[in-house]
Enzyme design. Structure first.
Site, PDB file in Angstrom:
ATOM      1  N   LYS A   1       0.887  -0.857   0.359  1.00 56.00           N
ATOM      2  CA  LYS A   1       0.313   0.315   0.101  1.00 56.00           C
ATOM      3  C   LYS A   1       0.647   1.101   0.261  1.00 56.00           C
ATOM      4  CE  LYS A   1      -4.187   0.685   2.398  1.00 56.00           C
ATOM      5  NZ  LYS A   1      -5.128   0.812   3.677  1.00 56.00           N
TER       6      LYS A   1
HETATM    7  C1  E4P Z   1      -8.432   1.087   3.419  1.00 55.45           C
HETATM    8  O1  E4P Z   1      -7.111   0.805   3.168  1.00 55.45           O
HETATM    9  C2  E4P Z   1      -8.458   2.415   5.170  1.00 55.45           C
HETATM   10  O2  E4P Z   1      -7.106   1.990   5.788  1.00 55.45           O
HETATM   11  C3  E4P Z   1      -9.205   2.708   5.813  1.00 55.45           C
HETATM   12  O3  E4P Z   1     -10.748   2.055   4.770  1.00 55.45           O
HETATM   13  C4  E4P Z   1      -9.925   3.763   6.334  1.00 55.45           C
HETATM   14  O4  E4P Z   1     -10.921   3.930   7.063  1.00 55.45           O
HETATM   15  P1  E4P Z   1     -11.531   4.852   8.360  1.00 55.45           P
HETATM   16  O5  E4P Z   1     -11.486   6.625   7.341  1.00 55.45           O
HETATM   17  O6  E4P Z   1     -12.506   4.448   8.853  1.00 55.45           O
HETATM   18  O7  E4P Z   1      -9.903   5.392   9.134  1.00 55.45           O
END
Ligand code: E4P
Length: 216
Positions: free
Chosen positions: A83
């Site tokens: 990522k």
């Molecule tokens: C996805 O890869 C992210 O880690 C995640 O969906 C972020 O979500 P949040 O905005 O609830 O922290």
């Protein structure tokens, strides 16, 4: 639509794997911190449980550092998805790692133009954050519609991975638009099954069955 869960909690992952609904897992530095576990160890353990893509985020902010960290993370297991953030350095790392055959998830996407750049950089997944846009009184799902249209216009293979999902309704809307993947907090995945008429109906069937006096 594929379902990923957004957690580094091993027990949650094991439990939801048993439902047959899990196609992958996403993590981020905040979720790793919440788990209290050693990053590479927890990623390795998740990869043993789940066959599908498991996102592990780089920490470097420069392209060279991201590429080095990405190569290192990719060695953990074949389903590790590196990522990277949606920055120029992240796109450069995405391009290099994708060409090497590594799965790459470009994260922190908040605009259609950012998603276009990620697709051009060869991303396997683009992660638009709908909940964080909604939090600002913007329309997260409008972004998913725009990205779907752009990717279809040019037949980009990058999969739209809807992230920052907060509600079951987000999941339905993303599915109606034709997003490829939704990454869900575990509790939202569990909520998808809820309907009071299912509960009431089952209760009535069980009560009537009892009246038959039969056993199965
Ligand atoms: C996805 O890869 C992210 O880690 C995640 O969906 C972020 O979500 P949040 O905005 O609830 O922290």
């Amino acid at each position: 639509m594929k379902f990923f869960i957004d957690t580094a909690d091993i027990e949650e992952i094991r439990g939801l794997t048993a439902t047959g609904m899990l196609d992958g897992v996403t993590t981020n530095p905040s979720l790793i911190a919440k788990s209290g576990r050693v990053f590479k160890e927890v990623i390795a353990e998740i990869c043993e449980i789940v066959d599908g893509p498991v996102s592990a985020e780089v920490i470097a902010l420069d392209a060279e550092g991201m590429i080095t960290q990405g190569r290192d993370l990719a060695k953990i297991a074949k389903n590790v998805t590196v990522k990277v953030p949606l920055t120029w350095a992240g796109l450069e790392a995405c391009s290099t790692l994708s060409k090497e055959g590594t799965l790459v998830n470009v994260t922190l996407c908040f605009s259609a133009n950012q998603a276009l750049l990620a697709a051009k950089a060869g991303a396997t997944f683009i992660s638009p954050f709908v909940g964080r846009l909604d939090d600002l009184n913007l329309d997260g799902m409008e972004l998913i519609e725009d990205i779907r249209q752009i990717y279809d216009n040019y037949e980009f293979k990058t999969e739209i991975l809807v992230a920052s999902i907060r509600t079951a309704n987000h999941v339905k809307e993303a599915a109606l638009i034709g997003a490829d993947v939704a990454t869900l907090p575990p509790q939202v995945l569990r909520q998808l099954i809820n309907h009071q008429l299912t509960d009431k109906g089952l209760e009535a069937f069980m009560a009537d069955w009892k009246k038959t006096g039969q056993n199965l």
